[in-house]
Enzyme design. Structure first.
Site, PDB file in Angstrom:
ATOM      1  N   LYS A  63      84.867  77.572  44.112  1.00 53.47           N
ATOM      2  CA  LYS A  63      85.713  78.623  43.524  1.00 53.47           C
ATOM      3  C   LYS A  63      85.246  80.028  43.922  1.00 53.47           C
ATOM      4  CE  LYS A  63      87.201  75.803  39.592  1.00 53.47           C
ATOM      5  NZ  LYS A  63      88.397  75.299  40.262  1.00 53.47           N
ATOM      6  N   THR A 114      95.732  75.573  40.527  1.00 56.42           N
ATOM      7  CA  THR A 114      95.320  74.873  39.320  1.00 56.42           C
ATOM      8  C   THR A 114      94.625  75.858  38.384  1.00 56.42           C
ATOM      9  OG1 THR A 114      93.364  74.133  40.535  1.00 56.42           O
ATOM     10  CG2 THR A 114      95.199  72.587  40.362  1.00 56.42           C
ATOM     11  N   GLY A 115      94.420  75.435  37.138  1.00 54.88           N
ATOM     12  CA  GLY A 115      94.094  76.325  36.033  1.00 54.88           C
ATOM     13  C   GLY A 115      93.019  77.364  36.232  1.00 54.88           C
ATOM     14  N   THR A 116      91.755  76.942  36.353  1.00 57.67           N
ATOM     15  CA  THR A 116      90.655  77.900  36.410  1.00 57.67           C
ATOM     16  C   THR A 116      90.714  78.747  37.666  1.00 57.67           C
ATOM     17  OG1 THR A 116      89.292  76.314  35.188  1.00 57.67           O
ATOM     18  CG2 THR A 116      88.151  78.140  36.257  1.00 57.67           C
ATOM     19  N   THR A 117      91.004  78.118  38.799  1.00 61.88           N
ATOM     20  CA  THR A 117      91.126  78.874  40.047  1.00 61.88           C
ATOM     21  C   THR A 117      92.212  79.926  39.911  1.00 61.88           C
ATOM     22  OG1 THR A 117      90.450  76.920  41.302  1.00 61.88           O
ATOM     23  CG2 THR A 117      91.502  78.700  42.532  1.00 61.88           C
ATOM     24  N   SER A 120      94.654  72.420  34.913  1.00 57.81           N
ATOM     25  CA  SER A 120      93.428  72.238  35.676  1.00 57.81           C
ATOM     26  C   SER A 120      93.513  70.904  36.423  1.00 57.81           C
ATOM     27  CB  SER A 120      92.210  72.241  34.750  1.00 57.81           C
ATOM     28  OG  SER A 120      92.229  71.095  33.920  1.00 57.81           O
ATOM     29  N   GLY A 121      92.694  70.750  37.465  1.00 64.22           N
ATOM     30  CA  GLY A 121      92.737  69.518  38.249  1.00 64.22           C
ATOM     31  C   GLY A 121      92.568  68.257  37.407  1.00 64.22           C
ATOM     32  N   ASP A 173      96.582  68.881  40.062  1.00 61.98           N
ATOM     33  CA  ASP A 173      96.771  68.405  41.439  1.00 61.98           C
ATOM     34  C   ASP A 173      98.062  67.607  41.553  1.00 61.98           C
ATOM     35  OD1 ASP A 173      94.270  69.398  42.493  1.00 61.98           O
ATOM     36  OD2 ASP A 173      93.276  67.826  41.351  1.00 61.98           O
ATOM     37  N   HIS A 186      88.078  63.382  39.333  1.00 65.00           N
ATOM     38  CA  HIS A 186      89.520  63.141  39.344  1.00 65.00           C
ATOM     39  C   HIS A 186      89.971  62.808  40.776  1.00 65.00           C
ATOM     40  CE1 HIS A 186      88.760  67.422  39.925  1.00 65.00           C
ATOM     41  NE2 HIS A 186      89.949  67.591  40.464  1.00 65.00           N
TER      42      HIS A 186
END
Length: 293
Positions: free
Chosen positions: A166, A189-192, A217-218, A223, A250
């Site tokens: 990240k 995706t969420g955090t990124t 998030s992944g 994804d 995941h």
């Protein structure tokens, strides 16, 4: 420059298969670049039967897959003693439902490309895009046939990174904010996505307007959501900074995204390392400057 070359049977079993369409589109560029293509046996035989790259000394035959041809490509991506036993990356046109695409040597080929920051090209669109990128870096004029791939203002790009990657994704976005901002839409995706939005706001992007549209998030299915966007032809390009050194909790979701990209091989471009993504962004700037000039 030398690249490994392989294609699952789907991509060379008829006259209009992806391998042949790529070669017809890019044969002039391959010859201009003097690109070495080290092709595993069945892929080499298909090119020969089709009469493509005729008398081209850069096309080199490797053993068939069952004779170790793909394994040899893996070793040469890592690098064997002697300059003639090193590859700069791999083009592997994947049929996602072909069992051979999940054989250990196929998985290892991608993993070693990611580890060594070399291009791993798994779709027709990515292969077409890569040739144009290298042509631009070689100082050659833009190919009008690649204009559609560079219509960024009409495209959506996905920006995805594993946890350890990240910081590199944020740094990449900061360095190439102008190029990425040309896209009609950015998703992540969420955090990124949150980190990229914070970067954009620090760069002067309007605070009330997210620069990136955030998905889950992944691990929570992000994804899979982006894979669906790819399958619906609503996402044309993905930059996915993978950490090949860690177990992926995941894994199935990540494979889903990778399979979606290869399912729409004509339309989806995917880059899996910072070095390749940076080279692409630099080529976008140069190409636009040449077009403007």
């Amino acid at each position: 420059m030398r690249m490994g070359l392989a294609a699952n049977a789907l991509h060379h079993d008829h006259d209009d298969a992806a391998l042949f369409r790529w070669l017809r589109q890019c044969e002039p560029g391959i010859r201009e670049l003097r690109l070495g293509l080290h092709a595993v046996g069945r892929t080499y035989a298909a090119i020969d039967r089709a009469g493509l790259l005729a008398d081209y000394p850069g096309l080199v035959r490797y053993p068939y897959g069952h004779e170790g041809g793909l394994m040899k490509l893996v070793a040469e991506v890592v690098g064997m003693p002697g300059a003639e036993r090193a590859l700069d990356g791999a083009i592997y046109l994947i049929n996602p439902v072909d069992p051979s695409s999940t054989f250990p040597e196929a998985v290892a080929l991608k993993r070693q490309c990611v580890i060594h920051q070399k291009p791993f090209i798994s779709t027709l669109a990515s292969a077409r895009d890569w040739i144009e990128m290298e042509r631009i870096h070689a100082g050659l004029p833009p190919d009008p046939g690649a204009d559609a791939l560079h219509a960024l203002e009409q495209q959506t790009i996905a920006l995805i990174a594993h946890d350890a990657m990240k910081p590199q994704m944020v740094a990449y976005a900061a360095d190439h904010f102008d190029v990425l901002s040309r896209f009609a839409r950015r998703i992540a995706t969420g955090t990124t996505g949150q980190q990229l939005n914070e970067l954009a706001w620090s760069q002067g992007w309007p605070q009330e307007q997210p620069w990136v549209e955030r998905y889950q998030s992944g691990p929570m299915g992000g994804d899979a959501q982006i894979a669906d966007m790819v399958l619906e032809r609503c996402c044309q390009r993905a930059i996915f900074f993978e950490d090949a050194h860690v177990a992926r909790q995941h894994e199935a979701d990540i494979q889903l995204l990778e399979r979606a990209v290869t399912t729409v091989t004509d339309e989806a471009v995917c880059m899996t390392s910072p070095r390749v993504a940076m080279r692409w962004a630099e080529a976008v700037r140069r190409r636009r400057g040449l077009r403007a000039g």
